[in-house]
Write an enzyme that holds these catalytic residues in place. Sequence first.
Site, mmCIF file in Angstrom:
data_model
loop_
_atom_site.group_PDB
_atom_site.id
_atom_site.type_symbol
_atom_site.label_atom_id
_atom_site.label_comp_id
_atom_site.label_asym_id
_atom_site.label_seq_id
_atom_site.Cartn_x
_atom_site.Cartn_y
_atom_site.Cartn_z
ATOM 1 N N GLY A 36 1.218 11.062 13.842
ATOM 2 C CA GLY A 36 0.314 10.241 13.017
ATOM 3 C C GLY A 36 -0.213 9.081 13.853
ATOM 4 N N HIS A 37 0.703 8.404 14.567
ATOM 5 C CA HIS A 37 0.266 7.310 15.451
ATOM 6 C C HIS A 37 -0.627 7.871 16.557
ATOM 7 C CE1 HIS A 37 4.257 5.695 13.969
ATOM 8 N NE2 HIS A 37 3.446 4.710 13.666
ATOM 9 N N GLN A 148 -3.899 6.400 6.622
ATOM 10 C CA GLN A 148 -4.025 6.476 5.157
ATOM 11 C C GLN A 148 -2.673 6.690 4.480
ATOM 12 O OE1 GLN A 148 -6.938 9.303 3.491
ATOM 13 N NE2 GLN A 148 -5.655 9.288 1.643
ATOM 14 N N LYS A 149 -1.698 7.178 5.223
ATOM 15 C CA LYS A 149 -0.347 7.397 4.679
ATOM 16 C C LYS A 149 0.144 6.156 3.930
ATOM 17 C CE LYS A 149 4.214 8.094 4.833
ATOM 18 N NZ LYS A 149 4.676 6.894 5.436
ATOM 19 N N GLN A 153 -1.112 -0.472 1.915
ATOM 20 C CA GLN A 153 -1.170 -1.371 3.076
ATOM 21 C C GLN A 153 -2.605 -1.432 3.627
ATOM 22 O OE1 GLN A 153 1.757 -1.627 6.469
ATOM 23 N NE2 GLN A 153 0.307 -0.295 7.470
ATOM 24 N N MET A 184 3.773 12.716 7.941
ATOM 25 C CA MET A 184 4.580 12.234 9.069
ATOM 26 C C MET A 184 4.954 10.779 8.849
ATOM 27 S SD MET A 184 3.466 14.090 12.449
ATOM 28 C CE MET A 184 3.307 15.871 12.460
ATOM 29 N N SER A 186 8.061 7.673 10.340
ATOM 30 C CA SER A 186 9.203 7.374 11.208
ATOM 31 C C SER A 186 10.533 7.575 10.466
ATOM 32 C CB SER A 186 9.123 5.935 11.708
ATOM 33 O OG SER A 186 7.847 5.698 12.231
HETATM 34 O O1 PAF Z 1 2.405 0.319 9.312
HETATM 35 C C1 PAF Z 1 3.160 -0.280 10.102
HETATM 36 O O2 PAF Z 1 3.711 0.302 11.025
HETATM 37 C C2 PAF Z 1 3.399 -1.771 9.904
HETATM 38 O O3 PAF Z 1 3.416 -2.110 8.559
HETATM 39 C C3 PAF Z 1 2.409 -2.659 10.682
HETATM 40 C C4 PAF Z 1 0.979 -2.466 10.177
HETATM 41 C C5 PAF Z 1 2.474 -2.341 12.166
HETATM 42 C C6 PAF Z 1 2.763 -4.136 10.486
HETATM 43 O O4 PAF Z 1 4.048 -4.418 10.946
#
Ligand code: PAF
Length: 307
Positions: A36-37, A148-149, A153, A184, A186
């Site tokens: 995802g990252h 979008q997951k 946020q 996906m 962590s």
């Molecule tokens: O989505 C994340 O991994 C965290 O909430 C973020 C945006 C890096 C802020 O710590």
Amino acid sequence: MKIIRTTRSMTAWSEGLRGEGVTIGFVPTMGALHDGHRSLIRAARLRCDALVVSIFINPTQFSPTEDLSRYPRPIAHDRALCREEGADVCFEPTAAAMYPEGFQTTLAVPLLARRWEGAARPHHFAGVATVVTKLFGMVRPHLALFGQKDYQQASLIRRLVSDLNLGVAILVRPTVREKDGLAMSSRNVFLSPDERRIAPLLSAALRAGEQMIRSGTDDVAAIERTMRQTVEQAPAIQIEYLAVCDPDSLEPLSVVAARAVLLGAIRIGPIRLIDNLLVKMPGRKVLNQGFRLKAEGGFDDLGFKQK
Ligand code: PAF
């Protein structure tokens, strides 16, 4: 790839490039990077001249009951992934640099934060809003990418950037999923084989809800019932919420119109999983435009620099 640890060096690097007209892309993360990252980093690489990925496990977005010390920290793997995907900088500030003695400012986005994840984790979004704003101040990006997951946020960050005129374009990219539909995350590494087997029921529930909307059902209670029944096939899963909401305000809908977001959170043992699906129905009447935000800062809707 440079590894930068101090906020002063980070800002100096960015300011130098900004002065030369270089476009800086930014992917903020807490590490434990997965595909995802990777897709966010790739999307940023395509759109910007220079690319920064931050790795910072932000203590202020964890509640006292959440185990910050158990958060995975595979730093060698994370740096290798950033390098592989062409990041120019991996920014790894320390907690002491981010929150020096005397630090006391926090940001709130109260309406967008009050339900769903915000209700379950009361300090979470103040922590996210504050750290993201700080990171933007240090990295000074033109474009920042989020998945979008974490739909709530992403909505909150869009709002924050617009409300505070932070001058960063925000691009939200689709959720990357395992073959069986599990989003996906962590946290997936903490699932036992039995838990992993039932975890995709969350995305299956959202898809069942989406299917009902697409076949003409606008009765939210019926859609939510179907989503619950899908997850309840596995008694080991506890449902926190499965809701049909307005995609901009995140308020619950009573009738589905042209657009809706299906939001879900479940617990399997100690592991909490979230997921969502955005459903757009062309041709149906838009009842509530809420506070949908337009692409800003010289970038188009797909995050490409406008000529
Ligand atoms: O989505 C994340 O991994 C965290 O909430 C973020 C945006 C890096 C802020 O710590």
